[in-house]
Design a protein around this motif. Structure first.
Motif, PDB file in Angstrom:
ATOM      1  N   PRO A   1     -54.716  -0.255  -4.906  1.00  0.00           N
ATOM      2  CA  PRO A   1     -55.017  -0.487  -6.321  1.00  0.00           C
ATOM      3  C   PRO A   1     -54.319   0.535  -7.217  1.00  0.00           C
ATOM      4  O   PRO A   1     -54.190   1.704  -6.858  1.00  0.00           O
ATOM      5  N   SER A   2     -53.866   0.066  -8.369  1.00  0.00           N
ATOM      6  CA  SER A   2     -53.168   0.927  -9.326  1.00  0.00           C
ATOM      7  C   SER A   2     -54.132   1.443 -10.377  1.00  0.00           C
ATOM      8  O   SER A   2     -54.966   0.696 -10.883  1.00  0.00           O
ATOM      9  N   ARG A   3     -54.023   2.708 -10.715  1.00  0.00           N
ATOM     10  CA  ARG A   3     -54.884   3.298 -11.741  1.00  0.00           C
ATOM     11  C   ARG A   3     -54.287   3.071 -13.128  1.00  0.00           C
ATOM     12  O   ARG A   3     -55.000   2.837 -14.089  1.00  0.00           O
ATOM     13  N   ASN A   4     -52.959   3.102 -13.194  1.00  0.00           N
ATOM     14  CA  ASN A   4     -52.308   2.889 -14.494  1.00  0.00           C
ATOM     15  C   ASN A   4     -52.440   1.445 -14.959  1.00  0.00           C
ATOM     16  O   ASN A   4     -52.436   1.173 -16.152  1.00  0.00           O
ATOM     17  N   TYR A   5     -52.504   0.537 -14.010  1.00  0.00           N
ATOM     18  CA  TYR A   5     -52.652  -0.878 -14.336  1.00  0.00           C
ATOM     19  C   TYR A   5     -53.870  -1.420 -13.602  1.00  0.00           C
ATOM     20  O   TYR A   5     -53.725  -2.047 -12.539  1.00  0.00           O
ATOM     21  N   PRO A   6     -55.053  -1.140 -14.125  1.00  0.00           N
ATOM     22  CA  PRO A   6     -56.271  -1.538 -13.390  1.00  0.00           C
ATOM     23  C   PRO A   6     -56.276  -3.045 -13.119  1.00  0.00           C
ATOM     24  O   PRO A   6     -55.932  -3.845 -13.988  1.00  0.00           O
TER      25      PRO A   6
ATOM     26  N   LEU B   1     -63.307   4.416  -8.095  1.00  0.00           N
ATOM     27  CA  LEU B   1     -63.216   2.956  -8.161  1.00  0.00           C
ATOM     28  C   LEU B   1     -63.188   2.500  -9.613  1.00  0.00           C
ATOM     29  O   LEU B   1     -62.452   1.583  -9.979  1.00  0.00           O
ATOM     30  N   ASN B   2     -63.967   3.171 -10.456  1.00  0.00           N
ATOM     31  CA  ASN B   2     -63.948   2.825 -11.877  1.00  0.00           C
ATOM     32  C   ASN B   2     -62.574   3.073 -12.489  1.00  0.00           C
ATOM     33  O   ASN B   2     -62.085   2.270 -13.277  1.00  0.00           O
ATOM     34  N   GLU B   3     -61.974   4.186 -12.112  1.00  0.00           N
ATOM     35  CA  GLU B   3     -60.633   4.473 -12.625  1.00  0.00           C
ATOM     36  C   GLU B   3     -59.646   3.389 -12.211  1.00  0.00           C
ATOM     37  O   GLU B   3     -58.699   3.090 -12.920  1.00  0.00           O
ATOM     38  N   LEU B   4     -59.877   2.841 -11.025  1.00  0.00           N
ATOM     39  CA  LEU B   4     -58.967   1.821 -10.506  1.00  0.00           C
ATOM     40  C   LEU B   4     -59.330   0.436 -11.029  1.00  0.00           C
ATOM     41  O   LEU B   4     -58.595  -0.532 -10.806  1.00  0.00           O
ATOM     42  N   GLY B   5     -60.479   0.343 -11.700  1.00  0.00           N
ATOM     43  CA  GLY B   5     -60.894  -0.940 -12.251  1.00  0.00           C
ATOM     44  C   GLY B   5     -61.325  -1.938 -11.189  1.00  0.00           C
ATOM     45  O   GLY B   5     -61.188  -3.144 -11.364  1.00  0.00           O
TER      46      GLY B   5
ATOM     47  N   ALA C   1     -45.832   5.022 -13.169  1.00  0.00           N
ATOM     48  CA  ALA C   1     -45.932   4.668 -11.750  1.00  0.00           C
ATOM     49  C   ALA C   1     -45.642   3.189 -11.533  1.00  0.00           C
ATOM     50  O   ALA C   1     -46.181   2.559 -10.623  1.00  0.00           O
ATOM     51  N   PHE C   2     -44.790   2.655 -12.359  1.00  0.00           N
ATOM     52  CA  PHE C   2     -44.401   1.243 -12.295  1.00  0.00           C
ATOM     53  C   PHE C   2     -42.935   1.166 -11.857  1.00  0.00           C
ATOM     54  O   PHE C   2     -42.128   2.024 -12.194  1.00  0.00           O
ATOM     55  N   CYS C   3     -42.615   0.142 -11.084  1.00  0.00           N
ATOM     56  CA  CYS C   3     -41.237  -0.062 -10.659  1.00  0.00           C
ATOM     57  C   CYS C   3     -40.630  -1.215 -11.463  1.00  0.00           C
ATOM     58  O   CYS C   3     -40.982  -2.371 -11.228  1.00  0.00           O
ATOM     59  N   PRO C   4     -39.735  -0.913 -12.392  1.00  0.00           N
ATOM     60  CA  PRO C   4     -39.175  -1.979 -13.236  1.00  0.00           C
ATOM     61  C   PRO C   4     -38.319  -2.966 -12.439  1.00  0.00           C
ATOM     62  O   PRO C   4     -38.086  -4.073 -12.903  1.00  0.00           O
TER      63      PRO C   4
ATOM     64  N   THR D   1     -38.904  -4.124  -9.043  1.00  0.00           N
ATOM     65  CA  THR D   1     -39.700  -5.087  -8.278  1.00  0.00           C
ATOM     66  C   THR D   1     -40.934  -5.540  -9.051  1.00  0.00           C
ATOM     67  O   THR D   1     -41.624  -6.468  -8.634  1.00  0.00           O
ATOM     68  N   GLU D   2     -41.230  -4.852 -10.149  1.00  0.00           N
ATOM     69  CA  GLU D   2     -42.447  -5.115 -10.923  1.00  0.00           C
ATOM     70  C   GLU D   2     -43.717  -4.875 -10.103  1.00  0.00           C
ATOM     71  O   GLU D   2     -44.687  -5.623 -10.192  1.00  0.00           O
ATOM     72  N   ALA D   3     -43.696  -3.814  -9.327  1.00  0.00           N
ATOM     73  CA  ALA D   3     -44.908  -3.344  -8.640  1.00  0.00           C
ATOM     74  C   ALA D   3     -45.503  -2.219  -9.491  1.00  0.00           C
ATOM     75  O   ALA D   3     -44.752  -1.426 -10.039  1.00  0.00           O
ATOM     76  N   PRO D   4     -46.828  -2.133  -9.627  1.00  0.00           N
ATOM     77  CA  PRO D   4     -47.843  -2.994  -9.017  1.00  0.00           C
ATOM     78  C   PRO D   4     -47.887  -4.358  -9.678  1.00  0.00           C
ATOM     79  O   PRO D   4     -47.360  -4.537 -10.754  1.00  0.00           O
ATOM     80  N   ASN D   5     -48.546  -5.274  -8.998  1.00  0.00           N
ATOM     81  CA  ASN D   5     -48.605  -6.633  -9.503  1.00  0.00           C
ATOM     82  C   ASN D   5     -49.952  -7.253  -9.149  1.00  0.00           C
ATOM     83  O   ASN D   5     -50.780  -6.602  -8.514  1.00  0.00           O
ATOM     84  N   VAL D   6     -50.144  -8.498  -9.548  1.00  0.00           N
ATOM     85  CA  VAL D   6     -51.440  -9.134  -9.283  1.00  0.00           C
ATOM     86  C   VAL D   6     -51.615  -9.396  -7.785  1.00  0.00           C
ATOM     87  O   VAL D   6     -50.646  -9.510  -7.049  1.00  0.00           O
TER      88      VAL D   6
END
Lengths: 594, 594
Positions: free
Chosen positions: A188-193, A582-586, B566-569, B571-576
C-alpha cells in the motif's frame, strides 16, 4: 557476561590448520563442538566456518587455562592461544587431524545454554524446530557448506557475465504488476492512499526497456515474488539470474547461456559440461517423454500404439481414437514379472493425472497375459508388441484418452517407474537438454481463449507467424528452456520488438487494445523509438544451487526461508500492524463475519 | 515492421573501432544519432553503448544501401556492414574519429518516431519528462556511463570482499519490522489476513543472526526500504552494501572497510586513497564543524567565544550562557567587506536552524564595525577577536543559544559560506574522515527519554559502560561513520553480544522487557547460545556511485527512480488494485469523508 577480545586477534581459522603449521603459535576462535575431560587433560573440538580443530588443555601446559577450559560446555564461544603440535593419535577423517593446539590461554567470549538442536551434519530434526532456531540450524557444517556454494555460484555467474560485458543493473522492487500472471504481493502507498505498488514477479518489462535504452547486455541476480500457494520447493520470494541481450537471435542467447552454465558448474563443483548441450523440440519432448522438462538420465520413451489398435474392437481404445485422442504406452524392460498389486498401484497413480485407467500386457515366455487380451485380435496384440518394442519378459503399460491426458499421465508414470525400479543408475549424472520450439499459445478451455504459454512478449517463429490468425495453436515460439535431470533450470525467449506484431499478439490473447495499453503501455510506447531485436533468459538461482549442493529441499539453500504457509517461525512474520500506520495508508482490516 | 537479423551477426561495437581496424570488414548495430545527406554521400553517426562511429553511404559504394540509408531518421535502429577505412577529415574529439565505415549493406531493424527528448549529454529537460520517457533518457551517453560505473563499483566491492573471504548471503525481503525506527513499507499477507510483512529497512537483525550462526564474514548488496517523506537524494528503495564480521573490534572493521573503499575508488576512477584514513571523535566534529559529517575540504572551524564574553552586558549572550548555552562564531577571512544585505541574508539563513539571530563584527583597517559593539567593552571585543583568530579584514559571525542550536546553525552556515564564497578550491578532492566515539544515546525532549543514536544493538565504549545508569548522555558508542566531502558514505558499529547488557540497553531506552522481547526476541534468544563478538558497517551504494560518477542527484544513479511523491511516472506505480485481491488479503480501502 563474556570476556572482551581486548586486542586479541585471531591468526588463523580452525579448519585451515595443517601439518605445515606445526611449531606456530596461533590464536583461533570458534564454538565448542564437544569437550572431554580425561583426568589431567581436557580435549575440546573447536569449530569455526572452515572446520574443526582439536585443542588440548592440561595442568602441565597451563594450569589456569586448564581450569578455565573445564568450565566450558557445548556451543560456548571461545578464543584459544597456543602452539600447534603434532597430534599423538592422528585422525585421518579430519583435514586438521594431523595436529592439535596446546591451549595456553583461553577466553570465554560467551556462554551457551544447551541448544535445542544438535549442531551436526544430517540433522534429523523437524522442519518447524529447524526454522524456529534457524540461527542454530545454520551453524551446522552441511548448511554452511551450502551457503559457501551459493556464494561461489553467484560469484561465478557475475565473473562470467562481467567478462562477457554484461552490465548488472538494478530494477525496482516497488513497481507495477508484471506480465507473469501469478498473484502479486501488494504494497500500500502512503502518498496515494488506496493505491498499491506490486512487488515484481520478474524484471521482465524493465529488462526489455533497458534493451530499448541501448544497454545492450543486462543481467541481475534479483529477488522476485509470487503470492501463490506454496508447493514443495516454492518460496514466496525467490532469486532469479535474469539476463537480456540486444541484437541477438535464439542461437546467440542459447550459446551464451550454455557457456555460462559450463563456467559455473566447472567453478563450483569442477564438473565438465560438454558443449553444445543437446536440443529437443517441445513436440518431441512431449511425445517421447510426456513432459516439457524430460529427465533424460534413462530411456523408456513413450510409444505411440495408435496405429496398432486402429479398428480394434476394444471400446476404451476405440472411444479415445474416435474423440481425436490416442493410445500410447511405456515398455518396462523385464517388467513382465511385476505383481498384480504393483500394477494396480500404477493404475491408481495414473488416475491422479486424469487417466481413466491403465491397460497392461505381460509379455512372458509362455505367452501374453493381459486383461485386455480378450478384446484384441492376436495380430493386434502383435502389432502393439512391435510398436512398443517389447521383448519377452517386458511389461507394456497403456493409456488411451485424449492426447494431453495420455502424455501427461504416461510422462508422470515414466518418472514414477524410474523411482520405483531405480532406473537412474548414475546418481552423479548431470543431463542437460534445451527444449525449443515451444507452443506460443495455450488454449484455455475454461475461458475459451488462448493465453500466452510463456508471456505475451515472446516472438513467434518466423515460419509460423502466418498462422497467428488462422491456427494460433499451431504457432511455435522462439522460446527455450534449459532442463537438467528433469527440472527446469531456466528459460527465456526472443522478444517481439515490433509494435504491430505486439498488438496482434494482444489481440490473439483477447486483450482489448485499451487493457493491453493500460498494463504494458509504457513498453509499447517505448517500441515507437527504435527498439533493437532482443531476447534473454532467467535462471532460478535457488534451484541451480540445489543441484550444485545436492539437496532437493529449497529451504536448504535459503538462509531464512518461509514455511508452507509463507510464515517465518523465526521472526514470526507476517505480524500485526499499527492502527496508526494503516490509517496513514488509507486501508483497514476487513471484519470477519462470525 | 523492421527487418529481421536473419543470421547477420554484429562483429564489433561502434565505439570500439580504431585505426588498427582499417581494412577490416565489420558489422555494427546501433541507433542513428544524426544523418546528413551531402548530395552523393550520406553520413550517419551510429551510436551504441560503447560510442559513436561515422558511417558513410554513397552511390559509388553501394547504391541500394545508399537509397535505403536515405530513408532512416534519428533513433532508427540499424545494422550496417562494410569496410573500415581511414577517415578523410579526422575528428580528434571522438575515440573513433580516425576511421569511418563504408556502408555496403544496411538493415533497418526498427523505425523511430521523433523522440520527445534529445539523446545527448547534459540534457536540459524537466525531470517529469525525463522520468516519463526514462527509456530514452537512459539512452543518453552520460547516463550509460553512470550505469557502467555502477556496475563496476558493485563488481569491485564483490571482488574485494570475496578475496577477503566474505560470503554474500541473501536475507528476506518479506520480513518483520527492523530496528531503524523509520516507517516501514507493509505487505499484506494472504495466508494470514489482517497480518502484514514489512519490507526491510536494513538486514541488521539477520546479519547479526548470521554471525551467531558462525558465518564469520557476511556481506550483501541489497535493496532496503523506508517509507519516509522524500527529501532530495532520498528514494523509497535504496541499495546498501551491508557487511558484518565476527571476532573483531572497531579497528578491524575500520581497517577492512578503508581497504575496501581504497580498492573500489582505485578500480573505478583510478583514485589513490592514502591509508589510514584520518579519524575524528564525534565531539570534535561537532565542536569544530557543527556536524557529524564535516566537510574537511576547507577550514573555517567554529570558534568558542564563551570565555571572551562571559560577564558581558549584552543580554543575548548573557541569556544564552545563563541557560547553559554558549557563544560561538565563524571567522570569514577577508569578509569584513561583505555588504550589509549579504550579512542580513546569512542572518535569515541561520534562523532556519532555530538560531534567534546572527551577530557580526567587521574587523576593518579603520576599526571595528558591529551592531553589538555598543553592548560590549573594548577588551571584550578584543577577546572575541583573539578567540576568533580574526585578522584585519575578517568578518566574525556569532550565534548565542543553547549548544545544539549554536553548533547546528554555525555548522550549516559554514557550508553555506563555502558555497557562497567558493571556498572549496579543488573540486576533484576526495576528503575522507572516520567519525568515531559517537554518543550512544540521544535525549528526546518530546518523549522525555533517551533513544538510540544508531540502533539499540550498538556496543557502548568499555570505559563508559559504568555511566549507562547514572549519566546515559555521556556514554559513547563503538560506532563509526565514514564521511566523504561532508556526506556520510557509510556507518556501523560493534554490536552488543551479551543478553544482559542488551537488556540493560533496552531498559535505558525505556523499552519494557516485553516490548523489547516482542520486537527483537529472536535476536535476544539467539544470544543465549554463544554469540561471537561482532560488528559491521553499511555503505549507501547509491551515494557511493554518485561520488564516483560525479553527480549530485540520486535519480541519476538509479535506472528507474521514483519522483518526490514516491510515484513512478513511467509505469504509473502505485496504481489501483483488484477488489478480488484485496478481499483475499482481508483488507479494504478506507472511505474518504467528503
Amino acid at each position: 557476561m563474556g570476556e572482551a577480545l581486548n586486542g586479541v586477534k585471531r591468526t588463523i581459522m580452525c579448519g585451515d590448520l595443517r601439518e605445515s603449521h606445526i611449531g606456530n603459535k596461533v590464536t583461533v576462535m570458534g564454538w565448542v563442538q564437544r569437550k572431554r575431560n580425561l583426568g589431567g587433560l581436557i580435549f575440546i573440538d573447536l569449530r569455526d566456518r572452515e572446520g574443526i580443530l582439536q585443542v588440548v588443555f592440561g595442568e602441565a601446559i597451563n594450569n589456569e587455562a586448564f581450569i578455565k577450559a573445564d568450565t566450558v560446555k557445548s556451543e560456548y564461544c571461545i578464543a584459544v592461544t597456543g602452539d600447534i603440535v603434532k597430534r599423538e593419535s592422528i585422525n585421518e577423517n579430519m583435514p586438521t587431524g594431523m595436529v592439535e593446539l596446546k591451549g595456553e590461554n583461553i577466553k570465554i567470549l560467551s556462554e551457551s545454554e544447551t541448544p535445542p538442536i544438535y549442531i551436526k551434519e544430517n540433522l534429523d530434526a523437524s522442519e518447524a524446530i529447524r526454522l524456529k532456531y534457524r540461527y542454530l540450524d545454520l551453524r551446522r557444517p552441511d548448511m554452511q557448506n551450502i551457503f559457501k556454494i551459493r556464494h561461489r555460484t553467484a560469484k561465478a555467474i557475475r565473473d562470467f557475465l562481467d567478462k562477457e560485458e554484461f552490465l548488472e543493473m538494478e530494477t525496482p522492487m516497488l513497481t507495477k504488476s508484471t506480465p507473469e500472471g501469478a498473484r502479486d504481493y501488494l504494497v500500500p502507498s502512503r502518498n496515494y492512499p488506496g493505491m498499491f505498488y506490486a512487488l515484481p514477479q520478474s524484471p521482465q518489462l524493465f529488462k526489455q526497456l533497458l534493451m530499448v535504452s541501448g544497454y545492450d547486455k543486462y543481467f541481475q541476480i534479483v529477488k522476485c515474488f509470487r503470492d501463490e500457494d506454496l508447493r514443495a520447493n516454492r518460496q514466496p520470494e525467490f532469486t532469479q539470474v535474469d539476463l537480456e541481450m540486444s541484437f541477438v537471435e535464439q542461437d546467440d542467447v542459447i550459446s551464451l547461456n550454455e557457456r555460462l552454465i559450463k563456467h559455473v558448474f566447472k567453478e563450483v563443483i569442477d564438473l565438465d559440461i560438454k558443449l553444445p548441450i543437446k536440443r529437443m523440440p517441445f513436440a518431441e519432448a512431449m511425445s517421447k517423454y510426456g513432459s516439457d522438462k524430460p529427465d533424460l538420465r534413462f530411456g523408456m520413451e513413450i510409444k505411440n500404439l495408435t496405429e496398432a489398435v486402429k479398428g480394434c474392437e476394444f471400446k476404451v481404445f476405440n472411444d479415445a481414437l474416435a474423440n481425436g485422442g490416442s493410445v500410447r504406452g511405456l515398455t518396462v524392460e523385464g517388467g513382465a514379472s511385476m505383481g498384480r498389486k504393483d500394477i494396480d498401484r500404477l493404475g491408481e497413480f495414473v488416475k491422479t493425472y486424469k487417466a481413466k485407467g491403465l491397460a497392461w500386457i505381460q509379455y512372458k515366455e509362455e505367452g501374453i497375459k493381459s486383461p485386455i487380451a480378450k478384446f484384441l485380435k492376436e495380430e493386434e496384440i502383435n502389432a502393439i508388441i512391435e510398436k512398443a518394442e517389447a521383448k519377452v519378459g517386458d511389461l507394456i503399460l497403456i493409456v488411451a484418452d485424449k492426447n494431453s491426458v495420455v502424455l501427461q499421465s504416461l510422462g508422470a508414470l515414466r518418472l514414477e517407474l524410474a523411482k520405483k525400479l531405480d532406473l537412474i543408475k548414475d546418481k552423479n549424472e548431470f543431463n542437460f537438454v534445451w527444449i525449443t520450439e515451444f507452443a506460443l499459445l495455450e488454449y484455455n478451455e475454461e475461458e475459451g481463449r488462448y493465453s500466452a504459454a510463456h508471456h505475451p512478449f515472446t516472438m513467434p517463429m518466423d515460419e509460423d507467424i502466418e498462422y497467428l490468425d488462422s491456427d494460433p495453436g499451431r504457432v511455435r515460439a522462439k522460446a527455450y528452456d534449459l532442463v537438467l535431470n528433469g527440472e527446469e533450470l531456466g528459460g527465456g525467449s526472443i522478444r517481439i520488438h515490433d509494435t504491430k506484431l505486439q498488438e496482434k499478439m494482444f489481440n490473439v490473447l483477447g486483450f482489448t487494445s485499451e487493457s493491453a495499453w493500460e498494463r504494458f503501455g509504457f513498453l509499447l510506447e517505448s517500441f515507437k523509438y527504435g527498439p533493437p531485436p532482443h531476447g534473454g533468459l532467467a535462471f532460478g538461482l535457488d534451484r541451480m544451487v540445489m543441484f550444485l549442493a545436492g539437496t532437493d529441499n529449497i529451504k536448504d539453500v535459503i538462509a531464512f526461508p518461509k514455511n508452507q504457509n509463507a510464515f517465518c517461525p523465526l521472526t514470526e512474520a507476517p505480524n500485526v500492524a499499527d492502527e496508526k500506520q494503516l490509517n496513514e495508508l488509507g486501508i483497514e482490516i476487513q471484519k470477519t463475519e462470525e
